[in-house]
Design a protein around this motif. Structure first.
Motif, mmCIF file in Angstrom:
data_model
loop_
_atom_site.group_PDB
_atom_site.id
_atom_site.type_symbol
_atom_site.label_atom_id
_atom_site.label_comp_id
_atom_site.label_asym_id
_atom_site.label_seq_id
_atom_site.Cartn_x
_atom_site.Cartn_y
_atom_site.Cartn_z
ATOM 1 N N ARG A 106 -7.594 0.431 5.360
ATOM 2 C CA ARG A 106 -8.532 -0.679 5.128
ATOM 3 C C ARG A 106 -7.950 -1.679 4.144
ATOM 4 N NH1 ARG A 106 -13.880 -0.284 6.246
ATOM 5 N NH2 ARG A 106 -14.588 1.674 7.162
ATOM 6 N N CYS A 148 -0.649 4.557 4.499
ATOM 7 C CA CYS A 148 -1.879 3.754 4.500
ATOM 8 C C CYS A 148 -2.034 2.915 5.765
ATOM 9 C CB CYS A 148 -1.942 2.862 3.264
ATOM 10 S SG CYS A 148 -0.803 1.475 3.326
ATOM 11 N N CYS A 163 -5.338 0.238 1.895
ATOM 12 C CA CYS A 163 -5.555 1.591 1.382
ATOM 13 C C CYS A 163 -6.279 2.392 2.449
ATOM 14 C CB CYS A 163 -6.378 1.511 0.103
ATOM 15 S SG CYS A 163 -6.594 3.109 -0.667
ATOM 16 N N GLY A 168 0.831 -1.190 0.000
ATOM 17 C CA GLY A 168 0.000 0.000 0.000
ATOM 18 C C GLY A 168 0.863 1.236 0.000
ATOM 19 N N HIS A 189 -3.792 -5.833 -0.239
ATOM 20 C CA HIS A 189 -3.644 -4.390 -0.469
ATOM 21 C C HIS A 189 -4.321 -3.602 0.645
ATOM 22 C CE1 HIS A 189 -1.711 -4.688 -4.389
ATOM 23 N NE2 HIS A 189 -2.405 -5.822 -4.482
ATOM 24 N N GLU A 195 -8.131 -3.741 0.999
ATOM 25 C CA GLU A 195 -8.893 -3.607 -0.246
ATOM 26 C C GLU A 195 -9.158 -4.938 -0.900
ATOM 27 O OE1 GLU A 195 -6.972 -0.932 -2.947
ATOM 28 O OE2 GLU A 195 -8.647 0.442 -2.633
ATOM 29 N N SER A 196 -8.117 -5.775 -0.925
ATOM 30 C CA SER A 196 -8.318 -7.093 -1.534
ATOM 31 C C SER A 196 -7.544 -8.098 -0.727
ATOM 32 C CB SER A 196 -7.834 -7.102 -2.975
ATOM 33 O OG SER A 196 -6.443 -6.920 -3.002
#
Ligand SMILES: Nc1ncnc2c1ncn2[C@@H]1O[C@H](COP(=O)(O)OP(=O)(O)OP(=O)(O)O)[C@@H](O)[C@H]1O
Ligand SMILES: [Mg+2]
Length: 224
Positions: free
Chosen positions: A218, A43, A215, A39, A213, A220-221
């Protein structure tokens, strides 16, 4: 499950305003797994590692290590747990400037028990394994960046941790040294250890079993 991170949130509260660094982050890590969290700057990557490593308590959610919450331990017991179970590697190496390579590798043994011959033998073996024999009596200022990071990695492994936490460990390295460090992390996982690496460097991707990931605090994936 070695590491269970469950809906962890962390906000830094400052007079100038609150900064939400992690929000509902969940992540599981098994022995033998190498997970990379990628990230951009800011982040929450370092915050995630500190929280996971027992250095910074979450505001909500929980961290379980082998089913136990390190934040339920006293500060003293938690420090001992960290020294025994977790190895840390950082971008800036954090070696002791006036100790040579061998003594830097031995440094964590001072916090755990008396430095037995067995521990000295292990330090010696690690220095050899990381290709540092010819540098074992050099202080950090006399080493290349790659050699400094390999020294830091050997130090992180001295107490045979179950989990390695690595914060941008290739940030100060050239491509070849970075690949060497990443392949040592991979080797640690292949031998049954667990690695949680945070980075913005995509070079880590092919070495990891999973890439996650992050961001703005949080996930993301998950997976890949
Ligand atoms: N001690 C602190 N007090 C207040 N805010 C902080 C503190 N530490 C970090 N932050 C803020 O929290 C957010 C997450 O920081 P963190 O250091 O975890 O990010 P990072 O992903 O590691 O960034 P980098 O890639 O630059 O190292 C950032 O917005 C940062 O400014
Ligand atoms: Mg960081």
């Amino acid at each position: 499950m070695l590491l269970h991170i469950d809906k962890v949130s962390k906000t830094y509260r400052r007079k100038s305003g609150d900064v939400c660094a992690l929000q509902d982050v969940s992540l599981d890590l098994d022995a033998g797994e190498f997970v990379a969290v990628r990230g951009p700057s800011g982040c929450g990557k370092s915050t995630l590692l500190m929280t996971t490593g027992g250095l910074l308590g979450p505001d909500s959610g929980q961290i379980l290590f082998n089913g136990k919450n390190p934040y339920e331990l006293s500060p003293h017991a938690r420090a001992e747990f960290r020294g025994r179970s977790i190895g840390f590697v950082f971008q800036q190496f954090h070696l002791v400037p006036y100790l040579d390579v061998l003594d830097n590798v031995l440094a964590p043994s001072l916090a755990v028990a008396s430095t037995s011959n067995g521990v000295r033998d292990r330090a010696h073996d690690l220095v050899k394994h990381f290709g540092l024999m010819k540098r074992s009596h050099h202080v950090p200022a006399e080493l290349s960046s790659g050699e400094r990071q390999r020294t830091a990695l050997a130090r992180a492994l001295l107490n045979e941790p179950q989990l390695l936490l690595a914060d941008e460990p290739t940030g100060n390295l050239d491509g070849k040294s970075a690949d060497t460090v990443l392949s040592h992390l991979q080797e640690f996982a292949e031998n049954g250890g667990a690695v949680l690496l945070v980075t913005h460097d995509e070079r880590a991707v092919p070495f990891a079993d999973r890439v996650i990931h992050l961001c703005e605090g949080r996930i993301e994936s998950n997976g890949s």
